[in-house]
Design a protein around this motif. Structure first.
Motif, PDB file in Angstrom:
ATOM      1  N   SER A 157       0.851  -1.195   0.000  1.00 12.91           N
ATOM      2  CA  SER A 157       0.000   0.000   0.000  1.00 12.91           C
ATOM      3  C   SER A 157       0.887   1.245   0.000  1.00 12.91           C
ATOM      4  O   SER A 157       2.095   1.166   0.252  1.00 12.91           O
ATOM      5  N   ALA A 158       0.253   2.403  -0.248  1.00 13.25           N
ATOM      6  CA  ALA A 158       1.005   3.667  -0.243  1.00 13.25           C
ATOM      7  C   ALA A 158       1.604   3.902   1.128  1.00 13.25           C
ATOM      8  O   ALA A 158       2.699   4.438   1.268  1.00 13.25           O
TER       9      ALA A 158
ATOM     10  N   ILE B 207       4.625   6.557   1.213  1.00 18.96           N
ATOM     11  CA  ILE B 207       4.273   7.639   0.292  1.00 18.96           C
ATOM     12  C   ILE B 207       3.197   8.522   0.893  1.00 18.96           C
ATOM     13  O   ILE B 207       3.245   9.744   0.816  1.00 18.96           O
ATOM     14  N   SER B 208       2.194   7.890   1.510  1.00 17.92           N
ATOM     15  CA  SER B 208       1.140   8.652   2.170  1.00 17.92           C
ATOM     16  C   SER B 208       0.556   7.785   3.269  1.00 17.92           C
ATOM     17  O   SER B 208       1.044   6.699   3.535  1.00 17.92           O
ATOM     18  N   ALA B 209      -0.515   8.291   3.885  1.00 18.19           N
ATOM     19  CA  ALA B 209      -1.153   7.537   4.976  1.00 18.19           C
ATOM     20  C   ALA B 209      -2.171   6.542   4.446  1.00 18.19           C
ATOM     21  O   ALA B 209      -2.838   5.850   5.204  1.00 18.19           O
TER      22      ALA B 209
ATOM     23  N   PRO C   7       0.518  13.884  -7.229  1.00 17.12           N
ATOM     24  CA  PRO C   7       1.421  12.872  -7.776  1.00 17.12           C
ATOM     25  C   PRO C   7       2.289  12.272  -6.659  1.00 17.12           C
ATOM     26  O   PRO C   7       2.515  12.903  -5.625  1.00 17.12           O
ATOM     27  N   LEU C   8       2.749  11.048  -6.913  1.00 10.94           N
ATOM     28  CA  LEU C   8       3.457  10.324  -5.854  1.00 10.94           C
ATOM     29  C   LEU C   8       4.679  11.060  -5.344  1.00 10.94           C
ATOM     30  O   LEU C   8       4.971  11.048  -4.154  1.00 10.94           O
ATOM     31  N   TRP C   9       5.423  11.727  -6.210  1.00 17.14           N
ATOM     32  CA  TRP C   9       6.646  12.400  -5.749  1.00 17.14           C
ATOM     33  C   TRP C   9       6.326  13.435  -4.697  1.00 17.14           C
ATOM     34  O   TRP C   9       7.036  13.604  -3.712  1.00 17.14           O
TER      35      TRP C   9
END
Lengths: 340, 765
Positions: free
Chosen positions: B116-117, B122-124, B222-224
């Motif tokens: 998962s992210a 990458i994020s929560a 965006p992911l970055w």
């Protein structure tokens, strides 16, 4: 025959002296034989009946017998006295491993001890020692140290505020202001004392602890002087050569401000758990006194400059004795306090 | 504050300092680094993968998948994510990274993990495995890179508003590394102001700048961008909010985006709140404000608490299509006051309270426009910049001489070129002639940080490196320091006490109300702590005894007998003035068994060693004292303290005798040795006198009577002992007589004795 009589008496008495078992018996023999009315004296009474020639011979015999008996008596007497003394001394045997009665030494609190030790160091360097009150004005504690109201630096020091509008001093730095006003430049002073932060207490945090503020004001006091001085002082405190380094640190009452680190005394800089592998241990904040602070202390910053530092006495005590729970220091537990 | 190495490096041309060393450099030259740690090292190994098949494992929520991972080949992976399905593109973590191992799940081999992210950092987002719209199996996750995070102690950034963003820290690192800093353009297209702005108090809000955008698409960033925010501890929310947070972390300029459709009227008003005015905030709370709080308002009321938090109703939602983007500047103390009062510390308020740079607002808006165009395709600027600006008074150029700088640092070989190079590298404007410097301060250092030449000593010193200064012994006059006599006195007193067996305790300066009440100390005499955080800190002690009593009872559990003392300050309220702080001694002698008399007399003797010639006078007992064992200690007709035994109700386990002395009085009343008296040349005569007395007659009283009637030739009268028998009590005294110039005759002695006997007989039968 008087000669026979004498020699028999001497021999019998000698035998009796040798046989006595007590000093009293010995004394009785002495009185009986050698006393003023003793048997020898009686013999000597009869001397007058003898011819002068005989008298000379018997007199010699008499003296010899007397001498022999006296010697024998003295020897026995001395033996009895020595035996009596030996017996007395024997009776006086004492168990010296038993505890000494009475009161032993009390202990000074470890903070008192370290404070005295450090005060003496400073006094030897020409510093005076000042005291300040535990309850301070907001002005002395903050404003006069270049920390105006609503300055974020006030967040660094959680403060106990009081019903009379004052506060419990959060550092010993207010004594800088008092000291400058009292002593005037040039000056060298320290101010050890109790300070307060409104914090939750646990093994490594206390709301009440001890600091030592130091200040030197003179003409042309520089950062290079500060480094020399702190190295000298810390080497004396730690009783070994200490390597120090300065790096930037922010404290509103100094400019520039520094954090002073010492090379880790456990690993000598190689890195260990005590210094978190960095080789250095953060020890004290210091810096050149901010011109605003000098001015508020009545000193012209164009003419004078100075350095100031704050030493954590509580921290030093904990380092020295490897105390792992800061609460012990003010817990009043004699099991802890009598160890120092 | 967390800094991303990659982010810093983007702002510096050709940074070659490796990530591992950057923390130490910053620590030695700028601010304290608390730690350096790798972030996202797994991105060098994680790949895009295509799920080829996904078959549920019966009786579980798991599926066994076959995934094409490109560079690692086709792998069998067990996955529990609800969104896992054949055909999707997701992320594959090979064994050996993020704690993933080759394992058997429910008896099925699983070689790696679909992530998962949140698992990827990458994020929560952790509802399911991450899903990509495009990508080739085996490719790296686009935009996500391994990074190093440097954590800097916030306290060491208190004076540096510019270091609350990456660009400011990059300036420091660039200067330290000797590399150029890349500039960030602040250009915006011309156009009519997008919104009308009214600032009611320019001191509280020197600048308010805003842009309006339309055709906005609210969607995940965006992911970055998500990864970057996540790496410095900020939660990705949506592309619009993420842009504002990104700029806050980059330029230290807090920003806020309003849903423009929800704003009422065409005007933004910056004003103080009305008394009791509510403001619903985007954290779901509604705050009740007063005139000490600054708000951003529209025609309908507050839409945000200035510099602290945005309003709830105008917050960005999925339905938002037009936004108003704010970049403003607020008065630091006002923001701090509001945030303290509302107990609401936000990333924005933390920055504003450090005195941010008003010049920064427009640059942040320009940068935001550039970024929004990347993350919200089709977004359009409406009109031009709205900007109301009341510039702060400028910091005058700072002048100093090279010789002064050399003396301050203690570096006599410092050159003008070095000073110029250092100050220029951190963006100061420098002009120098013949060692005389005139320096202008960049706007981001001018708000509070730098205004004096002394401030520049730090800039030059730290960049040279304090380790490059040669330590020099100070030249100071050799003087004997003036030492306050109190300190020597207290030190001597402590030695005296420990020599007599007393151990020193330290107690807090606090007592609680129950303790004060128990000892009958009036509560109103105490200075009160307004904001205690723990029980037991309400009052400042007006007596050492409450805490001493606690020490006694605590230690009585461990010891049959003990001696202890404390020297500490009583703090007595004096209205609004600073209270009176009086150092006191409290000494205790405790015995679990026995009648306690010896302990009392021991302390009486102690009083005599501390205050020679002091006397003791029975006093009415205070409620916590033994009613028949309580006395005042008197020195030169003044009470200097108290000698008593604690009432058995206070100390139940034994006898605790206490000596409590006012050390200010003791010091004031004690006398130094005066002129020496020649030794007596004539012998003295002495006689004893036994006086029959009542059972509770005081020895001190009888002694006083004898002394008074013994005549001028009585050199000394002392109490020897008393006797209690069938016929009552009697006391025996020894009277020593003598004349300075002769030997007294027997008749003289007899006459004095008879006279005294007669007087005693008359008084005591």
């Amino acid at each position: 025959m008087i000669e026979t009589q004498l020699s028999e008496l001497a021999a019998a008495t000698e035998a009796r002296i040798a046989a006595v078992t007590t000093a009293d018996e010995l004394e009785a023999i002495r009185v009986e034989v050698l006393g003023r009315k003793g048997k020898l004296a009686e013999v000597s009474k009869d001397m007058g009946k003898l011819s002068p020639e005989q008298r000379g011979v018997v007199g010699k015999l008499l003296n010899a017998a007397k001498q022999t008996l006296e010697n024998a008596l003295t020897a026995r007497k001395t033996a009895f006295e020595q035996a009596a003394l030996a017996a007395r001394l024997d009776r006086e045997w004492v168990d010296l491993t038993a505890p000494a009665p009475g009161v032993g030494l009390g202990s000074l609190h470890p903070l008192t001890q370290i404070q005295a030790e450090i005060e003496d160091l400073f006094v030897s360097l020409g510093f005076t020692v000042l005291d300040g009150p535990e309850v301070e004005t907001e002005f002395n504690n903050f404003d006069a140290l270049n920390i105006p109201p609503d300055h974020p630096a006030r967040d660094m020091q959680d403060t106990f505020w009081l019903s009379n509008g004052h506060l419990l001093r959060t550092h010993t730095s207010p004594v800088q202001v008092r000291g400058m006003k009292k002593l005037g430049p040039p000056l060298r002073m320290i101010a050890p004392g109790r300070v307060f932060r409104n914090e939750e207490v646990d093994a490594s945090h206390e709301h009440t602890f001890y600091q030592l503020e130091g200040m030197m004001v003179d003409k042309d006091v520089s950062v290079a002087h500060l480094i020399y001085f702190m190295k000298t002082l810390l080497s004396a405190i730690f009783k070994r050569d200490v390597t120090v380094r300065l790096r930037p640190g922010y404290f509103p009452f100094v400019e520039p401000g520094f954090e002073l680190d010492i090379q880790c005394l456990i690993c000598n800089g190689a890195g260990c758990p005590v210094c978190k592998q960095s080789g250095w241990v953060e020890l004290l904040p210091c810096g050149l006194v901010h011109p605003n602070v000098l001015r508020l202390g009545g000193i012209d910053p164009e003419e004078y400059s100075g350095f100031a530092f704050g030493l954590g006495l509580t921290r030093l005590v904990m380092m020295r004795y490897a105390i792992d729970d800061i609460r012990q220091l003010q817990g009043g537990d004699l099991r802890f306090l009598t160890q120092f | 504050m967390k800094f991303s190495y990659n982010w810093l490096a983007e702002h510096i041309d050709g940074l070659t300092v490796p990530p591992a060393e950057i923390g130490k450099l910053i620590t030695m030259k700028t601010a304290e680094c608390e730690g350096v740690e790798a972030h996202g090292a797994h991105f060098d190994h994680v790949v895009v993968a295509k799920v080829l098949t996904a078959e549920p494992i019966p009786g579980t929520h798991l599926a066994v998948t076959s995934v094409d991972t490109g560079r690692y080949g086709v792998k069998q992976v067990v996955c529990g994510a609800p969104n896992c399905r054949a055909g999707m593109l997701t992320a594959y973590v090979p064994p050996g990274h993020l704690g993933v191992t080759t394992a058997k799940l429910r008896g099925v081999d699983s070689d790696g993990m679909l992530a998962s992210a949140k698992e990827l950092g990458i994020s929560a987002e952790d509802e399911g495995i991450i899903e990509f719209a495009e990508g080739e199996p085996g490719a790296a996750i686009a935009g996500c890179t391994a990074d190093t995070i440097v954590e800097i102690d916030n306290k060491s950034l208190t004076h540096r508003p510019d270091l609350w963003g990456h660009h400011g820290m990059a300036r420091e690192v660039a200067a330290i590394a000797g590399r150029p800093l890349k500039s960030i353009p602040a250009d915006l297209p011309e156009g009519a102001p997008a919104v009308e702005i009214e600032i009611r108090d320019a001191k509280l809000c020197p600048r308010f700048s805003a842009l309006r955008f339309e055709n906005v698409t609210v969607q995940p960033s965006p992911l970055w961008l998500q990864q970057r925010l996540e790496s410095v501890g900020l939660n990705p929310i949506n592309n619009i909010v993420d842009v504002t947070n990104y700029l806050m972390a980059e330029l230290a300029q807090p920003m806020h985006a309003y849903d423009a459709a929800k704003l009422q009227g065409g005007k933004i008003i910056v004003r103080v709140a009305e008394e009791g005015e509510p403001c619903p905030a985007l954290n779901g709370q509604t705050y009740t404000l007063d005139s000490s709080n600054l708000v951003i308002a529209d025609a309908g009321g507050p839409v945000g608490i200035a510099g602290v938090i945005g309003g709830g109703p105008s917050a960005i939602s999925d339905a938002t299509t037009t936004i108003l983007l704010e970049a403003a500047n607020f008065h630091a103390a006002s923001i701090r006051k509001t945030s303290t009062k509302l107990k609401l510390r936000t990333d924005a308020s933390m920055r504003f309270e450090k005195s941010q740079d008003p010049v920064n607002t427009v640059r942040a808006l320009a940068r935001a426009k550039w970024l929004l165009e990347q993350v919200s395709p089709g977004i359009r600027l409406v009109g031009g910049l709205a900007d109301l600006y009341y510039p702060l008074p400028e910091v005058a150029p700072i002048s100093f001489d090279l010789s002064w700088m050399r003396r301050k640092l203690g570096k006599p070989d410092l050159t003008a070129a070095e000073v110029t190079a250092i100050l220029t590298s951190i963006a100061f404007g420098v002009s120098e002639a013949d060692g005389h410097f005139t320096v202008t301060v960049p706007s981001w250092r001018a708000t509070k940080d730098i205004s004096l030449k002394d401030d520049l000593v730090e800039e030059v010193g730290r960049m040279i490196g304090y380790g490059n200064l040669t330590p020099v012994p100070p030249l100071v006059p050799s003087v004997v320091p003036p030492l306050p006599p109190e300190r020597a006195y207290l030190r001597g007193l402590r030695q005296l006490l420990t020599a007599q067996g007393y151990t020193e305790v330290y107690n807090y300066s606090f007592v609680n109300e129950a303790q004060a009440t128990e000892l009958g100390l009036p509560i109103e005499d105490h200075v009160r702590v307004v904001n205690p955080i723990a029980q037991g800190q309400e009052l400042l002690r007006t007596s050492l005894l409450p805490n001493i009593k606690r020490n006694i009872n605590d230690n009585a559990r461990e010891y049959e007998s003990f001696r202890m003392f404390e020297i500490g300050k009583e703090i007595h309220a004096r209205g609004q003035e600073l209270p009176e702080e009086i150092p006191h001694l409290a000494a205790v002698s405790f015995e679990r068994h026995g009648d306690g008399v010896a302990n009392l007399f021991e302390l009486k003797r102690l009083a005599g060693t501390i205050a020679p010639s002091c006397t003791v006078e029975p006093a009415e007992a205070r409620p916590f004292e033994h009613p028949f064992r309580s006395a005042k200690v008197i020195l030169r007709n003044e009470a200097i303290g108290r000698l008593f035994e604690f009432h058995p109700a206070m100390v139940e386990t034994g006898r605790a005798a206490v000596l409590d002395l006012d050390l200010v009085k003791v010091q004031a009343l004690r006398t130094a040795a005066g002129k020496y008296k020649p030794l007596r040349r004539f012998p003295t005569s002495a006689f004893d006198l036994t006086v029959p007395t009542a059972e509770r007659e005081l020895a001190g009283t009888v002694l006083g009577f004898i002394r008074e009637h013994a005549g001028s030739l009585a050199l000394d009268v002392r109490y020897l002992y008393d006797y209690k028998g069938d016929k009552g009590r009697s006391m025996t005294f020894r009277i020593t007589l003598g004349a300075p110039d002769r030997t007294l005759t027997g008749d003289e002695v007899t006459a004095i004795r008879s006279q005294l006997l007669a007087a005693v007989a008359a008084k005591y039968q």
